[in-house]
Scaffold this active site. Structure first.
Site, PDB file in Angstrom:
ATOM      1  N   SER A  46      50.303  37.853  43.784  1.00  0.00           N
ATOM      2  CA  SER A  46      48.940  38.230  43.403  1.00  0.00           C
ATOM      3  C   SER A  46      48.347  39.194  44.405  1.00  0.00           C
ATOM      4  O   SER A  46      48.757  39.241  45.564  1.00  0.00           O
ATOM      5  CB  SER A  46      48.060  36.977  43.330  1.00  0.00           C
ATOM      6  OG  SER A  46      46.724  37.321  43.042  1.00  0.00           O
ATOM      7  N   HIS A  47      47.354  39.921  43.953  1.00  0.00           N
ATOM      8  CA  HIS A  47      46.586  40.791  44.844  1.00  0.00           C
ATOM      9  C   HIS A  47      45.682  39.968  45.762  1.00  0.00           C
ATOM     10  O   HIS A  47      45.318  40.402  46.834  1.00  0.00           O
ATOM     11  CB  HIS A  47      45.693  41.731  44.023  1.00  0.00           C
ATOM     12  CG  HIS A  47      46.465  42.751  43.268  1.00  0.00           C
ATOM     13  ND1 HIS A  47      47.140  42.465  42.100  1.00  0.00           N
ATOM     14  CD2 HIS A  47      46.684  44.052  43.531  1.00  0.00           C
ATOM     15  CE1 HIS A  47      47.725  43.568  41.675  1.00  0.00           C
ATOM     16  NE2 HIS A  47      47.462  44.544  42.526  1.00  0.00           N
TER      17      HIS A  47
END
Length: 130
Positions: A11-12
């Site tokens: 994920s970012h």
């Protein structure tokens, strides 16, 4: 019991991935390794190939690793890492981040192999909420 499929959440956002990991660990067991590769090496929003590589290595217990990215550059970063050294026992899945993770962990916890775990994550796309 044999080794479980490992799961990597890419994920970012470190907070998003940590929250999802907390949720899926309630569904799975301690036998299902769920690792996160989120944010940059210095804690900013983004993705890091070094973090993805390390998470895949840590999640690998011998039954394969399923990698679930959230979107955009997380997908590109994951694909880049997997292209460096192609392994049939490490797969990226095209699945909704939350629902796919829940389905994958449930499948892995029940003893499913890598292919069945990946299929469960991908099928989560078709589960209606309403």
């Amino acid at each position: 019991m044999s080794a479980s499929v490992g799961i990597v959440l890419v994920s970012h956002s470190p907070q998003l991935a940590a929250g999802l990991r907390l949720l899926v660990r309630e569904i799975g067991t301690d036998a299902v390794p769920v690792l996160i590769a989120a944010g940059t090496g210095d804690g900013r929003i983004g993705t890091s190939s070094d973090l993805v590589r390390a998470a895949i290595q840590a999640a690998d217990r011998g039954a394969g690793v399923l990698v679930l990215p959230d979107l955009g550059s997380a997908v590109l970063t994951t694909r880049s890492v997997l292209a460096e050294r192609q392994r049939p026992d490490v797969v990226i899945v095209d699945a909704p981040f939350v629902e796919g993770a829940v389905a994958a962990v449930a499948a892995a916890a029940s003893g499913a192999d890598l292919r069945a775990t990946a299929r469960s994550a991908e099928e989560a796309r078709h589960v209606r909420k309403l």
